[in-house]
Structure formats: C-alpha cells, structure tokens
Scaffold this motif. Structure first.
Motif, short mmCIF file in Angstrom:
data_model
loop_
_atom_site.label_atom_id
_atom_site.label_comp_id
_atom_site.label_asym_id
_atom_site.label_seq_id
_atom_site.Cartn_x
_atom_site.Cartn_y
_atom_site.Cartn_z
N ALA A 13 0.83 -1.20 0.00
CA ALA A 13 0.00 0.00 0.00
C ALA A 13 0.87 1.26 0.00
N LEU A 14 1.93 1.22 0.79
CA LEU A 14 2.81 2.39 0.86
C LEU A 14 3.40 2.70 -0.50
N VAL A 31 10.07 3.96 -9.56
CA VAL A 31 11.41 3.73 -9.03
C VAL A 31 11.56 4.39 -7.66
N LEU A 32 11.13 5.64 -7.57
CA LEU A 32 11.25 6.36 -6.30
C LEU A 32 10.43 5.70 -5.20
N ALA A 33 9.23 5.24 -5.58
CA ALA A 33 8.39 4.58 -4.59
C ALA A 33 9.07 3.31 -4.07
N THR A 34 9.68 2.57 -4.99
CA THR A 34 10.40 1.36 -4.60
C THR A 34 11.49 1.69 -3.59
N VAL A 35 12.28 2.70 -3.92
CA VAL A 35 13.36 3.09 -3.02
C VAL A 35 12.80 3.53 -1.68
N GLY A 36 11.72 4.31 -1.74
CA GLY A 36 11.12 4.82 -0.51
C GLY A 36 10.71 3.69 0.43
N VAL A 37 10.00 2.71 -0.13
CA VAL A 37 9.54 1.61 0.72
C VAL A 37 10.73 0.80 1.21
N VAL A 87 11.98 2.50 4.21
CA VAL A 87 11.13 2.25 5.37
C VAL A 87 11.42 0.87 5.94
N GLY A 88 11.57 -0.11 5.02
CA GLY A 88 11.90 -1.46 5.46
C GLY A 88 13.23 -1.50 6.19
N LEU A 89 14.19 -0.72 5.70
CA LEU A 89 15.51 -0.67 6.33
C LEU A 89 15.41 -0.14 7.75
N VAL A 90 14.70 0.97 7.89
CA VAL A 90 14.54 1.55 9.23
C VAL A 90 13.90 0.55 10.17
N ALA A 115 11.25 -5.76 1.04
CA ALA A 115 10.39 -4.59 1.23
C ALA A 115 10.33 -3.77 -0.05
N ALA A 116 11.49 -3.57 -0.66
CA ALA A 116 11.52 -2.79 -1.89
C ALA A 116 10.67 -3.44 -2.97
N MET A 117 10.75 -4.76 -3.05
CA MET A 117 9.92 -5.45 -4.06
C MET A 117 8.44 -5.25 -3.79
#
Lengths: 348, 284, 425
Positions: free
Chosen positions: B44-45, B65-71, B74-77, B194-196
């Motif tokens: 959803a994010l 691409v940006l959305a992928t990186v963004g999520v 978030v997964g990393l954090v 998460a990125a996927m």
C-alpha cells in the motif's frame, strides 16, 4: 530388629508449613487478580446501571474468546488468527437452530450444536494439520484462511445465514424441566448468566492448565520434538487443545448472538480474528486472566474513544501492540503479575 | 482457438501479477523464515508514494522507481530498529510485522486520508489477438513481473551473492562457518523484500483501487502462493504457487461461481500444505 | 517433635473460604438493595434535542461517511440558525460505526441508553441498518435511514418493515425501473449483471430482471463477486463471450473500483455500455475519469442536477464543507433532518409516536432534488429519479455527470411487509 525407617520429606516437613505453601500458591498474584476481577464484575450492576450492564456481557464473552487463544498460544505455542471464525460459527449455529427448531429446548439445543460444531470443525482441521506436523507459520496461515473462508461462506449462503444483511436472534429463554425458566430478555439475567459462564470458563481453563494435559501442552510449546520423543502423541494433544478452544469459542459466540441480537459475517472475518490476537498479546498470553482483562479493557476503551479519535486510537493500539511484543513479552498483565515476585526478590 | 488464447492470457496475467505481489514475501520468507505480515502495508505504501509523486508531475516510471526506493528505506529503518533483534524468534517477528502493518496502515489513513485514490492508466489501449485481448498496461506489468522473476533467479543462481544466499537457505551453520555475514545478509534480504513489495504496489496502483487496506486483499493469496510454491524455492516456487492459486482461481471460475472458486482454491492450498508441507518445490 | 495442629490450618482454610463467599454475598445482604435496573428514562423535555448519528467514519466505507454525516450536520446547522425546533436547539452525538454491524449494535445502544438521544439517524449499509433495527424497536426510538437499498421484505424485520424506521433513500423500483426502457431501447435488451455477493445486489438484480423480461430483454449473465476480489480477468472474458449490450453493475467498495478500472484497461468500453447503481460521485472520483467515461449511473440525486433548490444547496455545501463530496446519501440525511424538524413542530413534542405520525405522509419542498414525500404506508420516501452519464475527462463532481433523463417523482413498489400500514404493525 532394625526398623527400616525411610523418612520422606513429606513426613518430616511440618504439615502446617505445607498447608501454608499450598495456600501461598493459591493466593498467587495471578489468582488474586482474577478474584478481584470477578468480584468487581459481579458488583458492576450494583454500582452502575444502563449501558454498562448491557455491554459488559459482550466484552466478557470476548474475554472467553481471548482465553481460548491463551489456551492455544500461551500454553500450546500455537498462534491462531482464526478464533473469530469459531465465534461466528457458534453464533450462527445458535441462530440457525432457533430458526429451524421451534421448541422450548431450542436454546439448549442451539448451545449444544454450537459447542459440537465448533469443536468438530476445529478438531477435524486440527487433526488434519497436526498429523502432518503442520506448525508455526503454516498453521498461522491456515487459521487466517479459515477466517476468510468462514466470512465468504457466511456472506454468500444468505438462505442459511442471512448473508451480508445479517441474522436476527432474540434473547432466548432457558427452561429446565420442572417449569423453571430464565429469560435473557432482562439485562440483569443476561449479565449474570454470562458472568457465570465466564467464571466457569476461567476455572475450567485454569484446571486444564494445572492438569497433566496442560503440562504436556506446555512441553509441546517448549520443545515439541522432545515431548514426542518422550512418547506423547503430540498431534493428538494439539488437536484436543484446538478442539477445546474451538468449542468454547463457539459457545461464547452462541451466547454473544443472543446477547447482541444480531450476527453478521464480519464476526468471522480476518479483522475480528486479528483483534483477538491483539487483545491476548497486549493482555498477556501466558495468563488466562491476562487475555480476559486484555479483551475487556481494549474493547471498553475502543468503545469509549469511538468517536473521539478513531484513527489515533487505532494507531496507538498498533504501537502498543508492537511495544508489548518487543519489550513486554508477557503482555501488560503478565508484566504486572511479575511485580510482586520482583519486589519479593529484591527484598530477599 | 481464440478462447484458448483468451484463457491463456487470463491465466498468465493472474499468475504473473500474483507472482509480482508475492515476490517480496517469498524472498524474506525463504531466507529469514519469517512471514512478513507487514507485506500488505508495504504494498500500500508503494502505491500511495507513487500516487503522490505522479500527482506532483513526476513521470510514472520514475515515480515507480522512487516509490520502490522509498519503501525499501522504510523497510531498512524497521529492520534496523526492530526486526533484527528477533530473527531467532519467528513467532515474535510474525507478530511484530503484524504490528508494523497496523501502524503503517493507520499512518497512511492519517497522512493521506481514506478517500479512494487512483492513478491514470499510463499505457491505455489493448493488445489484441483476434477476439482475445489484454490491456497494454497489464501486459507491461506482466512483463516486468517476468523480468523480476528472471532477474532474481539470475542473481540467486549466477552470482556469488546469490550463492551465499542459497547457501544460507540450505545449510545455515555451514554457511556461517564459511564466513557469510549473516546480519548483513538478513538486512539486505529484508530490505530487498520490502523494496519489491513497494515496487509491486506502485506498479499495480493504476489497475486497482488505492486505499489504505489494499494490501489486505492480497494477503492470504500471496501467503498461499509462497507457501504452496515452496519454502526456499524463491523464484520457481513463487511462480508455481502463483500459477496454482491465481491460475487455479481462473480455471475454477469457469465452471463454478466465483465464491466457490475462491474457497475451493484455498481449501486445495490447505490440502497441499498438509500433504506436502514444504511446498511443491521446497526442501526442508 | 512438634505435633501438628491441623485444626489451626483447617480453620485458616475455612476462613479463606468464608471470606471468599462473603465477598460475593455479603454486601447485597447488607445494603439490602438489588442491582440497579437499567431504566431507560428518556431525555428531558427542555434543553437541546439530542440526535444520535451513526456514520461510517472509519473502516471500509469511510468514503461515504463524510457526506453521510456532513449532510446531517448541514441541516442541523440550518435548523439551529432558524431558532431550533419548538425553541430547542439540536445537539448531535456522532458515533463511528467503523462499517461493522457489530459496532453499530454497540453504539446504537450506547447512544440510546447512555447518551439518551431522542432519536437515531444514519447507519450506512443494509447490514448496519439491520443491526440498529432491534435497538430502535426495544428502546422505541426512531431511526432515519438514508441509503439506497434493496427494498423491504418481512424476512429482515426488524431491520425493515419496522414502524420506527424511515427510509429516505431509493429502492430498486425508484432507482432502476424508470430508466430501463430508455436503456433497452437505446442500447439493447441483453444485460450482463455483476454485483457484490450479498442481498442488495441480488434483490436489485431480481427486480431488474423482472422488469427486463417485461420489456423483452434478458439477463445473459449474472455473476456475484465475494468482497475483496482483486482480479477480474475471468469475469471480463465471460462478459466478452456473453454478447451482452449492457453491463449492469451493483458492485460496491473497492471491488467496483477494481472491476471498472480493469474493465476499462481491457478495452471493454468500446463494445459494452456500463450502467452502475452503486457508484455515486465519491466512488466515481475514486475510480478516475479514464475508467468511468460514458458510463451510466442512476440515483435520486446528483450533485450537478439543475433544480433551484440544488443551486442554493450546492453553494451552502461548498461554503460549510468544501472538501466533502456530497451525494445521494448525504442529501438523504439532510432531508431526513429537516423533515424530522418539521414533524416535531407539527407534533408539538419530541416523542417517537408524535414524530412518527407527523412524518407519515409529509411532503418536504426544500429538498435539493425538489419536492419529496414520505409515504405513510411503508415509510418509504417518494423520490425523483435521474439517469446520468459520466463525461469524458471530468475533473470533479461539478462536471462529472450529465443528466440523460429524469422522472420527477416515482411511486415506489409496495413493500413486502406483513403488516401494512406500518403504523398499525
């Protein structure tokens, strides 16, 4: 001749001390908390009137539902995201029985059908899965699927269940041969009937916990392979636990149906089932009183805060849930119950 | 003949889209043995981020691409703060990731509101083969899914990184003894998963209703696709699992009502689980 | 060796047991009173008129919740500005149904017992209304229900056919029947019906089929989709093969969004006409212009209809609730509030019996869609009916729909209730 005296500990330890130790165990923090809870619940109708007396039975039944999860998860180590499904099965069982069988004994029959159906469904699915050693995450997913399936079936079989529009159930009257009957139409009658049921369920679960069955379940939770190696048929124990929890959940659902007067498919859905997990996690999965208090307290708070801050309350609950899992593994009540022990340890 | 092509297109599309959605889950589950219950929220994010970006004039591919990186971030954090302490406790991780789902979904409601949102179809039009056809954008998404599957397969089976990952999956102790840096690998895998999920969310956003609970729609389906496909068989398993769940639903819907098709597929998945707990292509 | 004195310990045990028993039994004996009975004393006869509004503010149907509560709030504001009713101001107590019927039961009870409201308004879905039905009956309070629904059939009593419930939204004979002839003549009589899997779509389809057959058409397909189905590839293929002229939609929630977007992306709109009876302005906004262009919708009210009342209404909504997408449900709530205010004035008191009698047969000329009447016999509102078409590249509710045909007032089919008129039920 020399007398072979074997002095056992039991004989030489003064009975007074033994009694005191047994009493100390009974008066544990957990039992004290449970006793206080039940006394408070008993007196609520004496102190307040109206809405609280109306709504608490529903929350107490949620509490029983939470306790079934404590049996599965706290004792047996099996997380189920499907307890709501059994709750709904029981609710619908009562409703359908009342519709199809119109006799004085129908309410009793309905309860029986609910119990039997819940236990049977849980038992069959349980045996099916546990005999193939399906566990952990796989088991969780199957319970999730159970919720989804029950929801879908309840929605689509409208002839049977009323479908999405739901099913109406009146407040039943329990009659015993001899002419004595108790109508649930009165809020007070409903309240104390549910109270008695909740108390009985709690005592039943606690007895189960203390019995050898309970101990084996804990053994399975700790290390299933070792328990199996000791000769126990772990699949059977897990199936029994699942069946008991399914049956009791269904029974609670049946009582809920007549209390709330209305059942709809969302009762069996994923959302409700996952709420049960949150209640038990936050309350404390290792203690039945933890699950009980978790369910009642969270439901009451959700109700109170309903219109005030719906999104923020849900957010808070989610954060609390994460905090509890991360830091307070034993849940809030569980952690609370550790305090006396902790204090005693400090002092000593 | 056209009916067969049409059916083939349907099955293919259902399979590939489910596979796209399930890939992140399969990756994390395969290596870390954790069911990421927060997968739906990451999905959803990704969709919401793509929506905000396209709404601000960012061209769709870049937004994805940006959305992928963004999520992924978030997964990393989330991994660094919480998850990495719990790899040894799969149950706790399952619950914590569920908590993540609850929290993120509420945050989405607070930040973006609950009104339905949508993204314009970036590639309108259809490809047709006689009477059978498929939306162009849908076809592109299927292609991306295929590329992702092949790409992941390539990384796993043809690179040294992939070798290490597979070693960890097959025999953890051995891999550790041979010097694989477990914490770093776990982190990378979790972030990749998460990125996927974010990628999948952004890609499917134009095809579906964008709402806070959109991930829940896919939850049970993707879980089953991953599990039926097989633990550890990340690429093949996901494909096979998606084919069975996604394609299966299509096939059953031909001969029965939708509600039965969906219920039967789940029931069959449960059966498959019972008789072959490691999944079709998995090994313990 | 100390001789144990079991007596002491047995006594200790007995004391504990006695204490436990008395904890439960003593106070009632002492106080000699019984638990308080829940006496539902109604609201006072002065002070504000309290209304309990149950709206889906969170959960699956939040999109509709905003218009739902905003419509009522707007009306109450107008009522209070005009001095209230019988000199008393209106006070709203809003409860969130979370789109869950169980919560509705809870909240309806809370509103009636704890907040002591004078009457209830709202609930959104049929299931929610059904959940509130028993409460309305038990507490003898009125419920004003605004949503388009499947009509009344005795098997769902007390959610319908209930003397305490008034229906301010249209049912299929008002929403669908008036436009069937137009659609069949213009586009053809072969309908493919696809709806969500529950009572409203099923009943609507049943009634639509009835009328369709009268007009010489037929239903070439009838599919029901369980909630939360994401992929529609197989259904779309089915539609392709059916040879249908019109796709008749009664899908709701996210399913209608997913279906319509996929339908459009598959190029189906070139060959099929879409007619939806669920997607008003809020849902259509969610689906987007590319997927909704050219599709037909029918309701009793649309934001863009051209009546003198609606012009004024729109101005007020834009001023007071600029970010709310107003729709049929919100307007029904608005009408319900005003009509109830008029009923209270006529009855001279705030009582269930009084308001009920006054509402029955009442005509309200201030409705945004023109003049509407509340039919006395079955508590069903008599409403106009509009068929609109979504315009290409619309940008918002103002330019979203264009009226294709309209009927000023449609007499609804008779309710299938056992005891009509309801006031004598």
């Amino acid at each position: 001749m020399r007398e072979a005296t074997i002095s056992t500990d039991v004989e030489t330890r003064p009975p007074r001390q033994e009694m005191r130790q047994r009493l100390a165990r009974w008066a544990s923090a957990e039992n004290l908390l449970a006793a206080i809870l039940f006394v408070v619940l008993f007196y609520v109708p004496y102190l307040v009137a109206g809405y609280t007396v109306y709504i608490l039975p529903q929350y107490m039944l949620f509490g029983v539902l939470a306790m079934t999860l404590c049996l599965l998860w706290g004792l047996g180590g099996m997380v189920s995201f499907g307890q709501g499904a059994f709750f709904a099965i029981g609710a619908y069982a009562l409703g359908i029985t009342l519709q199809r069988v119109e006799t004085q004994a129908s309410p009793w029959l309905g309860l029986l059908v609910a119990l039997a159906l819940g236990a049977a469904v849980a038992g069959v699915i349980g045996y099916f899965l546990f005999s193939a050693d399906v566990r952990d995450a796989y088991f969780v997913l199957v319970t999730l699927a159970i919720s989804t399936i029950v929801y879908v079936i309840a929605n689509s079989q409208s002839d049977l269940t009323g479908g999405f529009n739901g099913m109406f159930i009146e407040r039943v009257t329990f009659a015993v041969p001899g002419g004595v009957s108790l109508s649930m139409a009165s809020d007070l009658a409903m309240y104390y009937t549910v109270f008695a049921f909740t108390l009985l369920a709690y005592l039943g679960f606690r007895l189960l916990q203390a019995s050898s069955f309970g101990r084996v379940l804990v053994g399975i939770r700790e290390n299933e392979d070792r328990t199996r190696a000791l000769g126990y048929n772990t699949a059977l124990y897990k199936t029994l636990a699942f069946a008991i929890s399914g049956g009791v959940a269904a029974l609670a659902g049946a009582l809920y149906a007549t209390d709330a007067g209305f059942v709809s498919p969302s009762l069996g859905g994923v959302l409700f089932s996952t709420s049960v997990v949150v209640w038990v996690a936050v309350g404390g999965r290792d203690y039945f009183v933890g699950g009980l208090i978790g369910a009642i307290a969270i439901s009451m708070l959700s109700n109170k805060l309903n219109s005030l801050i719906p999104e923020f309350w849900q957010l808070l609950l989610g954060v609390l849930f994460v905090l509890v899992i991360v830091f307070f593994r034993r849940g809030l009540i569980g952690s609370l119950l550790l305090v006396p022990q902790y204090l005693r340890g400090r002092r000593g | 003949m056209e009916r067969i092509i049409s059916l083939g297109l349907e099955i293919g599309s259902a399979t590939l889209i489910l596979a796209l959605v399930s890939m992140g889950l399969a990756l994390i589950f395969g290596l870390v043995r954790v069911i990421n219950m927060g997968h739906g929220a990451m999905l959803a994010l990704g969709a919401y981020l793509a929506w905000t970006l396209t709404g601000n004039g960012v061209p769709f591919p870049l937004a994805v691409v940006l959305a992928t990186v963004g999520v992924g971030l978030v997964g990393l954090v989330f991994e660094v703060l919480v998850i990495r302490h719990f790899y040894e406790h799969p149950f706790e991780t399952l619950l914590i990731s569920w908590g993540f789902y609850l929290v993120v979904t509420e945050l989405i409601k607070i930040i973006w509101g609950s009104t339905l949102k949508n993204i314009r179809n970036p590639i309108p039009g259809t490809f047709s083969i006689g009477e059978a056809g498929i939306g162009r954008y849908e076809a592109v998404v299927c292609l991306v899914s295929l590329v992702l599957l092949l790409g992941t397969g390539f990384v796993l089976y043809r690179t040294s990184v992939g070798l290490k990952v597979r070693a960890m999956i097959q025999n953890r102790e051995m891999a550790l003894m041979l010097g694989v840096n477990a914490p770093r690998m776990y982190r990378s895998v979790f972030v990749a998963g998460a990125a996927m999920a974010g990628l999948a969310g952004a890609l499917i956003a134009p095809m579906f209703s964008i709402e806070p609970d959109m991930g829940t729609l896919w939850l049970v389906r993707s879980f089953f696709a991953v599990i039926v496909g097989g633990l550890g068989a990340i690429v093949g398993g996901t494909l096979v699992g998606s084919a069975l769940i996604g394609g299966g639903t299509v096939l059953f819907a031909l001969v029965s009502k939708q509600v039965f098709a969906q219920t039967v597929v789940f029931a069959l998945a449960v059966l498959a689980l019972r008789f072959r707990p490691v999944g079709l292509l998995g090994r313990r | 060796m100390t001789t144990p004195s079991p007596g002491f310990d047995r006594r200790a045990l007995m004391k504990a047991g006695l204490f436990g028993a008395s904890a439960f039994a003593l106070p009632p004996l002492l106080t000699a009173c019984s638990p308080k009975s829940s006496d539902g004393n109604g609201g006072s006869s002065d002070g504000p008129i309290r209304v309990g509004v149950i709206s889906p503010l969170s959960g699956a149907w939040t999109v509709y919740g905003k218009a739902h509560s905003a419509g009522f709030e707007l009306a109450v504001q107008e009522i209070n500005e005009a001095g209230g009713t019988l000199g008393r101001e209106w006070e709203l107590v809003i409860a969130d149904s979370k789109t869950e019927p169980q919560i509705v039961t809870e909240q309806a009870n809370r509103l009636v017992r704890e907040e002591q409201v004078d009457f209830l308004a709202g609930t959104f879905s049929s299931a929610e209304r059904n959940a509130a039905g028993p409460v309305a009956t038990q507490a003898d309070k009125l419920l004003l229900y605004p949503t388009f629904y499947e009509g009344q059939s005795q098997e769902f009593y007390p959610g319908v056919c209930n003397p305490n419930i008034f229906m301010f939204g249209p049912e299929p004979s008002e929403q669908v029947w008036p436009h069937m002839e137009y659609m069949v003549e213009k586009h053809g009589g072969k309908f493919f019906m696809i709806g969500s899997d529950y009572v409203w779509p099923r009943e609507t389809n049943r009634l639509t089929k009835q009328k369709l057959e009268e007009l010489g058409g037929s239903a070439v397909g009838e599919v029901y989709i369980p909630f939360n189905t994401p992929q529609y590839g197989s259904v779309i293929s089915q539609i392709k093969r059916s040879g249908a002229d019109v796709v008749f939609l009664s899908l709701t929630g996210s399913d209608t969004v997913n279906f319509r977007r996929q339908f459009a992306a598959a190029g189906m709109k070139d060959n099929f006409v879409v007619w939806t009876v669920d997607d008003e302005e809020a849902a259509t906004s969610g689906i987007g212009p590319d997927a909704t262009e050219g599709d037909y919708v029918s309701f009793d009210y649309f934001w863009s209809i051209d009546t003198p009342n609606n012009e004024k209404f729109r101005a007020k909504v834009k001023e007071q609730h600029p970010d709310v997408i107003m729709n049929t449900v919100g307007v029904a709530m608005y009408n319900a509030a005003h009509m109830t205010a008029m009923a209270i004035e006529e009855a001279g008191e705030v009582s269930t019996e009084g308001i009920r009698s006054a509402l029955e047969g009442m005509t309200f000329d201030g409705a945004p869609q023109g003049s509407i009447t509340m039919r006395a016999e079955d508590h069903q509102a008599v409403l106009p009916s509009y068929l609109v078409q979504a315009q290409p590249n619309w940008t918002g509710p103002d330019d979203m729909f264009k009226v294709v045909q309209s009927v000023d007032s449609v007499e609804p089919a008779t309710a299938q209730c056992d005891n009509l008129p309801l006031s004598e039920a």
